[in-house]
Design a protein around this motif. Structure first.
Motif, mmCIF file in Angstrom:
data_model
loop_
_atom_site.group_PDB
_atom_site.id
_atom_site.type_symbol
_atom_site.label_atom_id
_atom_site.label_comp_id
_atom_site.label_asym_id
_atom_site.label_seq_id
_atom_site.Cartn_x
_atom_site.Cartn_y
_atom_site.Cartn_z
ATOM 1 N N LEU A 1 22.697 -22.096 17.537
ATOM 2 C CA LEU A 1 22.776 -22.533 18.551
ATOM 3 C C LEU A 1 23.259 -20.970 19.216
ATOM 4 C CD1 LEU A 1 25.406 -25.118 18.217
ATOM 5 C CD2 LEU A 1 22.790 -25.450 18.670
ATOM 6 N N GLN A 2 23.876 -20.205 18.594
ATOM 7 C CA GLN A 2 23.713 -19.271 19.262
ATOM 8 C C GLN A 2 22.958 -17.978 19.138
ATOM 9 O OE1 GLN A 2 27.170 -17.374 20.812
ATOM 10 N NE2 GLN A 2 25.370 -16.445 21.507
ATOM 11 N N VAL A 3 22.013 -18.518 18.338
ATOM 12 C CA VAL A 3 20.227 -17.525 18.516
ATOM 13 C C VAL A 3 19.717 -17.915 19.125
ATOM 14 C CG1 VAL A 3 18.428 -17.524 17.010
ATOM 15 C CG2 VAL A 3 20.330 -16.832 16.515
ATOM 16 N N MET A 4 19.799 -19.069 19.900
ATOM 17 C CA MET A 4 18.995 -20.449 20.777
ATOM 18 C C MET A 4 18.602 -19.690 22.007
ATOM 19 S SD MET A 4 16.452 -22.184 19.199
ATOM 20 C CE MET A 4 15.700 -23.008 20.874
ATOM 21 N N ASN A 5 20.645 -19.870 21.747
ATOM 22 C CA ASN A 5 21.123 -19.106 23.213
ATOM 23 C C ASN A 5 20.535 -18.567 23.927
ATOM 24 O OD1 ASN A 5 22.083 -19.533 26.650
ATOM 25 N ND2 ASN A 5 24.629 -19.238 25.100
ATOM 26 N N ASP A 6 20.869 -17.184 23.068
ATOM 27 C CA ASP A 6 20.605 -15.585 23.138
ATOM 28 C C ASP A 6 19.156 -15.304 23.365
ATOM 29 O OD1 ASP A 6 23.948 -14.953 23.092
ATOM 30 O OD2 ASP A 6 23.151 -14.236 20.921
ATOM 31 N N GLU A 7 18.614 -15.354 22.411
ATOM 32 C CA GLU A 7 17.118 -15.259 22.308
ATOM 33 C C GLU A 7 15.850 -15.937 23.457
ATOM 34 O OE1 GLU A 7 15.835 -12.228 20.761
ATOM 35 O OE2 GLU A 7 17.793 -12.112 19.732
ATOM 36 N N PHE A 8 16.293 -17.629 23.375
ATOM 37 C CA PHE A 8 15.492 -18.333 24.017
ATOM 38 C C PHE A 8 16.156 -19.443 25.160
ATOM 39 C CE2 PHE A 8 14.384 -18.132 19.721
ATOM 40 C CZ PHE A 8 12.756 -17.900 19.704
ATOM 41 N N GLU A 9 17.140 -18.497 25.468
ATOM 42 C CA GLU A 9 18.170 -19.010 26.751
ATOM 43 C C GLU A 9 17.885 -19.941 26.899
ATOM 44 O OE1 GLU A 9 16.660 -16.740 30.367
ATOM 45 O OE2 GLU A 9 16.980 -14.594 28.625
ATOM 46 N N VAL A 10 18.070 -20.566 25.645
ATOM 47 C CA VAL A 10 18.248 -22.693 25.924
ATOM 48 C C VAL A 10 19.452 -22.826 25.231
ATOM 49 C CG1 VAL A 10 17.622 -24.776 24.154
ATOM 50 C CG2 VAL A 10 15.483 -22.564 24.875
ATOM 51 N N ASN A 11 20.235 -23.903 25.419
ATOM 52 C CA ASN A 11 21.427 -24.498 25.526
ATOM 53 C C ASN A 11 20.951 -25.817 24.759
ATOM 54 O OD1 ASN A 11 24.510 -24.754 24.968
ATOM 55 N ND2 ASN A 11 24.467 -25.169 26.845
ATOM 56 N N VAL A 12 21.107 -25.479 23.244
ATOM 57 C CA VAL A 12 20.905 -27.035 22.799
ATOM 58 C C VAL A 12 22.224 -27.898 22.209
ATOM 59 C CG1 VAL A 12 19.826 -28.289 20.287
ATOM 60 C CG2 VAL A 12 19.567 -26.103 21.362
ATOM 61 N N GLU A 13 22.133 -29.415 23.800
ATOM 62 C CA GLU A 13 23.593 -29.936 23.241
ATOM 63 C C GLU A 13 22.791 -31.562 22.472
ATOM 64 O OE1 GLU A 13 23.491 -29.833 27.334
ATOM 65 O OE2 GLU A 13 24.908 -28.288 27.522
ATOM 66 N N ASP A 14 22.011 -31.611 21.836
ATOM 67 C CA ASP A 14 21.589 -32.785 21.736
ATOM 68 C C ASP A 14 21.982 -32.947 19.761
ATOM 69 O OD1 ASP A 14 19.537 -30.957 20.343
ATOM 70 O OD2 ASP A 14 17.739 -32.056 20.970
ATOM 71 N N GLU A 15 22.580 -32.407 19.461
ATOM 72 C CA GLU A 15 23.508 -32.474 18.232
ATOM 73 C C GLU A 15 22.256 -32.435 17.135
ATOM 74 O OE1 GLU A 15 26.618 -32.680 17.911
ATOM 75 O OE2 GLU A 15 26.949 -33.230 19.502
ATOM 76 N N SER A 16 20.957 -31.737 17.578
ATOM 77 C CA SER A 16 19.794 -31.172 16.452
ATOM 78 C C SER A 16 20.444 -30.024 16.039
ATOM 79 C CB SER A 16 18.521 -31.427 17.275
ATOM 80 O OG SER A 16 18.578 -30.467 18.502
ATOM 81 N N GLY A 17 21.174 -28.742 16.382
ATOM 82 C CA GLY A 17 21.333 -28.021 15.377
ATOM 83 C C GLY A 17 22.016 -28.336 14.372
ATOM 84 N N ALA A 18 22.949 -28.945 14.958
ATOM 85 C CA ALA A 18 23.813 -29.821 13.480
ATOM 86 C C ALA A 18 22.903 -30.606 12.137
ATOM 87 C CB ALA A 18 25.137 -30.696 14.082
ATOM 88 N N ASP A 19 21.659 -30.746 12.871
ATOM 89 C CA ASP A 19 20.489 -31.562 11.997
ATOM 90 C C ASP A 19 19.703 -30.687 10.545
ATOM 91 O OD1 ASP A 19 22.013 -33.487 12.494
ATOM 92 O OD2 ASP A 19 20.301 -34.274 13.583
#
Length: 184
Positions: free
Chosen positions: A68-86
Motif C-alpha cells: 500500500l505504501q508503494v502504491m501511494n508513493d509511486e503511483f499516487e493511488v490510495n488502495v482502500e478495497d482490501e485488495s492489498g491484503a489479498d
C-alpha cells in the motif's frame, strides 16, 4: 531455481492486481509506470531476500503495508478495497510453496498469464465511487417510497445586500478603538 520461481510468482501476482494494472494502464505512476511495476516486483523480492532465514519470513500484514505504501508513493493511488491484503496473502503463500519446491501454482499462473497475453491482455475499467455511495441502493427516503416527489421550481436570484460598515469609536483623547472581527 526457487528464487526464480518466486520472483516470477511475484510478477504474475502483481500483474493480476486490478489496482496496479489500472495504475499502469493510465500512467498514474508517470510515463514509466510499466517499469515501476517491474521495479515493484523486484522490491518485494528484495524484501523477502533481506530476511535472515526462510523461517523468519515477512508476514501478511507487513507485506500489505509495504504494498500500500508503494502504491501511494509511486503511483499516487490510495488502495482502500482490501485488495492489498489479498495480494500480500497470495505472495506469502506462494513463498511458502516455492520454499517447499511446489511450483505447480506458479506454473498455472504463468499459463494463465500467457493466455491473457495471447488475447491482447485484459483492460481494467475504473469506476469511481464518491464518499457515501456505498449504501446508495440500500437506503431510500420516504419521498422515494411514496412517490410524492415535490416539483422543484427555479430558485430566485440572489440579491447582494451591502454590509453595514461599523463606524470606528474615537475616545476623548483622539484614539480609535480597535475592535476584533468577532465583536463587530
Amino acid at each position: 531455481k526457487i528464487q526464480q520461481k518466486f520472483d516470477l510468482s511475484i510478477a504474475l501476482t502483481l500483474s493480476t492486481w486490478p489496482a496496479l494494472t489500472l495504475s499502469v494502464q493510465n500512467s498514474w505512476g508517470g510515463p514509466n509506470s510499466a517499469e515501476k511495476r517491474d521495479w515493484f516486483a523486484g522490491a518485494i523480492s528484495d524484501l523477502f531476500a533481506s530476511t535472515p532465514s526462510p523461517e523468519t519470513t515477512i508476514d501478511v500484514e507487513y507485506l500489505e503495508e509495504f504494498l500500500l505504501q508503494v502504491m501511494n508513493d509511486e503511483f499516487e493511488v490510495n488502495v482502500e478495497d482490501e485488495s492489498g491484503a489479498d495480494v500480500a496473502a497470495k505472495v506469502v503463500g506462494l513463498r511458502k510453496l516455492c520454499l517447499q519446491g511446489d511450483f505447480g501454482m506458479v506454473d498455472e499462473m504463468y499459463e494463465k498469464w500467457r493466455e491473457r497475453q495471447a488475447r491482447g491482455g485484459e483492460k481494467v475499467h475504473f469506476q469511481q465511487m464518491q464518499a457515501g455511495d456505498d449504501n446508495e441502493d440500500e437506503e431510500s427516503t420516504e419521498e422515494e417510497e411514496d412517490g410524492d416527489d415535490a416539483e422543484m421550481s427555479e430558485a430566485p436570484e440572489l440579491v447582494k445586500v451591502p454590509k453595514e460598515k461599523t463606524v470606528p469609536k474615537v475616545d476623548e483623547e483622539g484614539f480609535t478603538e480597535v475592535v476584533g472581527k468577532k465583536r463587530r
